[in-house]
Design a protein around this motif. Structure first.
Motif, PDB file in Angstrom:
ATOM      1  N   VAL A  45       8.117  -0.941  17.451  1.00  0.00           N
ATOM      2  CA  VAL A  45       9.186  -1.947  17.311  1.00  0.00           C
ATOM      3  C   VAL A  45      10.248  -1.794  18.402  1.00  0.00           C
ATOM      4  O   VAL A  45      11.260  -2.473  18.384  1.00  0.00           O
ATOM      5  N   ARG A  46      10.019  -0.881  19.337  1.00  0.00           N
ATOM      6  CA  ARG A  46      10.891  -0.646  20.500  1.00  0.00           C
ATOM      7  C   ARG A  46      12.307  -0.224  20.097  1.00  0.00           C
ATOM      8  O   ARG A  46      13.301  -0.783  20.551  1.00  0.00           O
ATOM      9  N   ASP A  47      12.378   0.798  19.244  1.00  0.00           N
ATOM     10  CA  ASP A  47      13.659   1.336  18.791  1.00  0.00           C
ATOM     11  C   ASP A  47      13.932   2.647  19.528  1.00  0.00           C
ATOM     12  O   ASP A  47      13.746   3.735  19.004  1.00  0.00           O
ATOM     13  N   ALA A  48      14.372   2.526  20.781  1.00  0.00           N
ATOM     14  CA  ALA A  48      14.623   3.709  21.609  1.00  0.00           C
ATOM     15  C   ALA A  48      15.730   4.577  21.027  1.00  0.00           C
ATOM     16  O   ALA A  48      15.688   5.802  21.139  1.00  0.00           O
ATOM     17  N   LEU A  52      15.424   8.675  20.322  1.00  0.00           N
ATOM     18  CA  LEU A  52      16.328   9.690  20.866  1.00  0.00           C
ATOM     19  C   LEU A  52      16.997  10.490  19.750  1.00  0.00           C
ATOM     20  O   LEU A  52      17.119  11.711  19.851  1.00  0.00           O
ATOM     21  N   ARG A  53      17.419   9.815  18.674  1.00  0.00           N
ATOM     22  CA  ARG A  53      18.070  10.523  17.555  1.00  0.00           C
ATOM     23  C   ARG A  53      17.125  11.486  16.854  1.00  0.00           C
ATOM     24  O   ARG A  53      17.568  12.485  16.291  1.00  0.00           O
ATOM     25  N   SER A  54      15.819  11.198  16.868  1.00  0.00           N
ATOM     26  CA  SER A  54      14.854  12.034  16.157  1.00  0.00           C
ATOM     27  C   SER A  54      14.195  13.068  17.075  1.00  0.00           C
ATOM     28  O   SER A  54      13.183  13.662  16.732  1.00  0.00           O
ATOM     29  N   TRP A  55      14.775  13.290  18.236  1.00  0.00           N
ATOM     30  CA  TRP A  55      14.287  14.245  19.226  1.00  0.00           C
ATOM     31  C   TRP A  55      15.167  15.489  19.184  1.00  0.00           C
ATOM     32  O   TRP A  55      16.397  15.372  19.069  1.00  0.00           O
ATOM     33  N   SER A  57      17.636  18.285  20.047  1.00  0.00           N
ATOM     34  CA  SER A  57      18.768  18.165  20.973  1.00  0.00           C
ATOM     35  C   SER A  57      18.535  18.878  22.296  1.00  0.00           C
ATOM     36  O   SER A  57      18.996  18.408  23.338  1.00  0.00           O
ATOM     37  N   THR A  58      17.807  19.990  22.302  1.00  0.00           N
ATOM     38  CA  THR A  58      17.612  20.753  23.543  1.00  0.00           C
ATOM     39  C   THR A  58      16.467  20.240  24.405  1.00  0.00           C
ATOM     40  O   THR A  58      16.337  20.661  25.559  1.00  0.00           O
ATOM     41  N   THR A  59      15.628  19.349  23.883  1.00  0.00           N
ATOM     42  CA  THR A  59      14.517  18.810  24.677  1.00  0.00           C
ATOM     43  C   THR A  59      14.613  17.293  24.864  1.00  0.00           C
ATOM     44  O   THR A  59      13.793  16.710  25.566  1.00  0.00           O
ATOM     45  N   ARG A  60      15.609  16.669  24.276  1.00  0.00           N
ATOM     46  CA  ARG A  60      15.780  15.211  24.320  1.00  0.00           C
ATOM     47  C   ARG A  60      16.203  14.745  25.715  1.00  0.00           C
ATOM     48  O   ARG A  60      17.106  15.321  26.322  1.00  0.00           O
ATOM     49  N   PRO A  61      15.556  13.684  26.209  1.00  0.00           N
ATOM     50  CA  PRO A  61      16.002  13.123  27.489  1.00  0.00           C
ATOM     51  C   PRO A  61      17.338  12.396  27.310  1.00  0.00           C
ATOM     52  O   PRO A  61      17.710  12.035  26.186  1.00  0.00           O
ATOM     53  N   ARG A  62      18.043  12.180  28.385  1.00  0.00           N
ATOM     54  CA  ARG A  62      19.326  11.458  28.320  1.00  0.00           C
ATOM     55  C   ARG A  62      19.141  10.008  27.897  1.00  0.00           C
ATOM     56  O   ARG A  62      19.969   9.444  27.217  1.00  0.00           O
ATOM     57  N   GLU A  63      18.069   9.420  28.383  1.00  0.00           N
ATOM     58  CA  GLU A  63      17.766   8.021  28.048  1.00  0.00           C
ATOM     59  C   GLU A  63      16.263   7.842  27.984  1.00  0.00           C
ATOM     60  O   GLU A  63      15.508   8.683  28.464  1.00  0.00           O
ATOM     61  N   LEU A  64      15.865   6.735  27.381  1.00  0.00           N
ATOM     62  CA  LEU A  64      14.448   6.459  27.198  1.00  0.00           C
ATOM     63  C   LEU A  64      14.210   4.979  27.459  1.00  0.00           C
ATOM     64  O   LEU A  64      14.869   4.128  26.859  1.00  0.00           O
ATOM     65  N   LEU A 119      17.088  18.427   9.268  1.00  0.00           N
ATOM     66  CA  LEU A 119      16.254  17.237   9.446  1.00  0.00           C
ATOM     67  C   LEU A 119      15.086  17.525  10.380  1.00  0.00           C
ATOM     68  O   LEU A 119      15.213  18.272  11.354  1.00  0.00           O
ATOM     69  N   TRP A 120      13.948  16.901  10.094  1.00  0.00           N
ATOM     70  CA  TRP A 120      12.791  17.025  10.996  1.00  0.00           C
ATOM     71  C   TRP A 120      13.102  16.317  12.304  1.00  0.00           C
ATOM     72  O   TRP A 120      13.635  15.210  12.316  1.00  0.00           O
ATOM     73  N   VAL A 121      12.767  16.964  13.422  1.00  0.00           N
ATOM     74  CA  VAL A 121      12.926  16.386  14.757  1.00  0.00           C
ATOM     75  C   VAL A 121      11.688  16.719  15.587  1.00  0.00           C
ATOM     76  O   VAL A 121      10.998  17.706  15.346  1.00  0.00           O
ATOM     77  N   TYR A 122      11.440  15.865  16.568  1.00  0.00           N
ATOM     78  CA  TYR A 122      10.355  16.068  17.530  1.00  0.00           C
ATOM     79  C   TYR A 122      10.832  17.043  18.586  1.00  0.00           C
ATOM     80  O   TYR A 122      11.909  16.890  19.146  1.00  0.00           O
TER      81      TYR A 122
END
Length: 127
Positions: A45-48, A52-55, A57-64, A119-122
């Motif tokens: 559904v293209r919910d970037a 990002l919120r479910s990534w 914090s230490t491996t999340r990119p700045r933008e997607l 919370l579960w995160v990727y």
């Protein structure tokens, strides 16, 4: 009666009651697999923002940036390790099918998930 939009994650539920409720923050993913399914649906559904919120914090990119010419067509869960409500980490191996410029393809990954602030995160692909 309103039409029920099926959830892209493949579970037998309407999007609004399944991954849509997780994307909107009305419910939380209780397992690593549910988080994986919700992230797949977010791609569909293209919910970037949700991705990002479910990534972690230490491996999340700045933008997607999501590709406009990719249509996600199905998700197969191949294997899971741990990742239940009683675990703090787990893995989910999946195959995500898509059409890119009309051509079919798939992405297979064994993903690592963990809990961050409860919370579960990727976290990223398993090395």
């Amino acid at each position: 009666m309103a039409k029920r939009t099926p959830c892209p994650c493949g579970l037998d539920a309407a999007y609004a009651d399944c991954c849509g409720s997780i994307h909107e923050g009305r419910t939380q993913a209780t397992t690593a697999e549910r988080l994986m399914r919700s992230r797949y649906s977010a791609f569909a559904v293209r919910d970037a923002g949700y991705l990002l919120r479910s990534w972690r914090s230490t491996t999340r990119p700045r933008e997607l940036h999501l590709e406009d010419d990719i249509e996600w067509t199905g998700l197969e869960i191949l294997n899971t390790t741990d990742g239940t409500p009683f675990h703090t980490e787990g893995t989910v191996e999946f195959r995500a099918n898509y059409l890119a410029a009309g051509e079919p393809g798939d992405q297979t990954e064994n993903s690592h998930f963990l809990r961050e602030n409860g919370l579960w995160v990727y976290d990223g692909p398993v090395s």
